[in-house]
Design a protein around this motif. Sequence first.
Motif, short mmCIF file in Angstrom:
data_model
loop_
_atom_site.label_atom_id
_atom_site.label_comp_id
_atom_site.label_asym_id
_atom_site.label_seq_id
_atom_site.Cartn_x
_atom_site.Cartn_y
_atom_site.Cartn_z
N ARG A 1 0.83 -1.21 0.00
CA ARG A 1 0.00 0.00 0.00
C ARG A 1 0.87 1.26 0.00
N LYS A 2 1.89 1.26 0.81
CA LYS A 2 2.77 2.43 0.88
C LYS A 2 3.53 2.62 -0.43
N ALA A 3 4.09 1.53 -0.97
CA ALA A 3 4.86 1.61 -2.22
C ALA A 3 3.98 2.04 -3.39
N VAL A 4 2.79 1.48 -3.49
CA VAL A 4 1.88 1.81 -4.58
C VAL A 4 1.39 3.26 -4.45
N THR A 5 1.08 3.68 -3.24
CA THR A 5 0.63 5.06 -3.04
C THR A 5 1.72 6.04 -3.46
N ASP A 6 2.95 5.78 -3.07
CA ASP A 6 4.06 6.64 -3.49
C ASP A 6 4.19 6.66 -5.01
N TYR A 7 4.12 5.49 -5.61
CA TYR A 7 4.25 5.40 -7.07
C TYR A 7 3.13 6.15 -7.77
N CYS A 8 1.91 6.02 -7.27
CA CYS A 8 0.76 6.68 -7.91
C CYS A 8 0.80 8.20 -7.77
N LYS A 9 1.67 8.69 -6.92
CA LYS A 9 1.86 10.14 -6.79
C LYS A 9 2.89 10.68 -7.78
N THR A 10 3.52 9.77 -8.56
CA THR A 10 4.43 10.20 -9.61
C THR A 10 3.64 10.38 -10.90
N GLU A 11 4.22 11.06 -11.86
CA GLU A 11 3.53 11.28 -13.14
C GLU A 11 3.22 9.95 -13.82
N GLU A 12 4.19 9.06 -13.88
CA GLU A 12 3.98 7.76 -14.53
C GLU A 12 2.96 6.92 -13.77
N GLY A 13 3.09 6.90 -12.44
CA GLY A 13 2.17 6.13 -11.62
C GLY A 13 0.75 6.64 -11.72
N ARG A 14 0.60 7.96 -11.78
CA ARG A 14 -0.74 8.55 -11.90
C ARG A 14 -1.40 8.14 -13.22
N ASN B 1 -4.28 -2.79 -8.59
CA ASN B 1 -4.37 -4.07 -7.89
C ASN B 1 -3.07 -4.87 -8.00
N LEU B 2 -3.09 -6.11 -7.55
CA LEU B 2 -1.88 -6.92 -7.52
C LEU B 2 -1.33 -7.17 -8.93
N ALA B 3 -2.19 -7.31 -9.90
CA ALA B 3 -1.71 -7.47 -11.28
C ALA B 3 -0.98 -6.22 -11.75
N ASP B 4 -1.45 -5.05 -11.32
CA ASP B 4 -0.78 -3.79 -11.65
C ASP B 4 0.58 -3.70 -10.94
N VAL B 5 0.64 -4.22 -9.72
CA VAL B 5 1.92 -4.26 -9.02
C VAL B 5 2.91 -5.06 -9.86
N ASP B 6 2.47 -6.20 -10.34
CA ASP B 6 3.34 -7.07 -11.15
C ASP B 6 3.79 -6.39 -12.44
N SER B 7 2.87 -5.72 -13.11
CA SER B 7 3.18 -5.18 -14.43
C SER B 7 3.77 -3.76 -14.41
N SER B 8 3.51 -3.00 -13.34
CA SER B 8 3.83 -1.58 -13.41
C SER B 8 4.67 -1.00 -12.27
N LEU B 9 4.70 -1.62 -11.12
CA LEU B 9 5.38 -1.01 -9.97
C LEU B 9 6.90 -1.17 -10.08
N PRO B 10 7.63 -0.06 -10.23
CA PRO B 10 9.09 -0.14 -10.30
C PRO B 10 9.68 -0.68 -8.99
N LYS B 11 10.73 -1.47 -9.09
CA LYS B 11 11.29 -2.12 -7.90
C LYS B 11 11.82 -1.12 -6.87
N MET B 12 12.20 0.08 -7.30
CA MET B 12 12.72 1.05 -6.34
C MET B 12 11.68 1.43 -5.29
N PHE B 13 10.39 1.37 -5.66
CA PHE B 13 9.34 1.70 -4.69
C PHE B 13 9.18 0.57 -3.68
N CYS B 14 9.37 -0.66 -4.12
CA CYS B 14 9.33 -1.80 -3.20
C CYS B 14 10.51 -1.72 -2.24
#
Length: 104
Positions: free
Chosen positions: A36-49, A60-73
């Motif tokens: 939740r914390k990693a995704v929230t931070d990512y969604c506050k970036t231009e790309e994440g938004r 959702n979890l599928a979006d984590v797999d396909s879109s969440l950069p590892k630096m946020f994790c």
Amino acid sequence: MLKTLTAIERDGLDIRILSMVFDVPNKEFDIQEGLRKAVTDYCKTEEGRKTYDYNCGNFNLADVDSSLPKMFCEKYGFSIVDTVITDDNIDWDESFCENVDEDI
């Protein structure tokens, strides 16, 4: 330490299961809270938004797999080790033992 998180999607009689394995610092680590914390931070970036908006305000979890950069994790102390989408599913109590009483 490894933890597994599984998401289940049901569409009528069709079921799709996504399992993700995470490397976490210890047994007490709350992977859902970390996500939740990693995704929230990512969604506050231009790309994440853009991803968030494209998914109608969902990530959702599928979006984590396909879109969440590892630096946020990594910022929140975990990493993604592996992801598996099931091809088939069975009941937990499905037996694979057949014809045991027949002569060998």
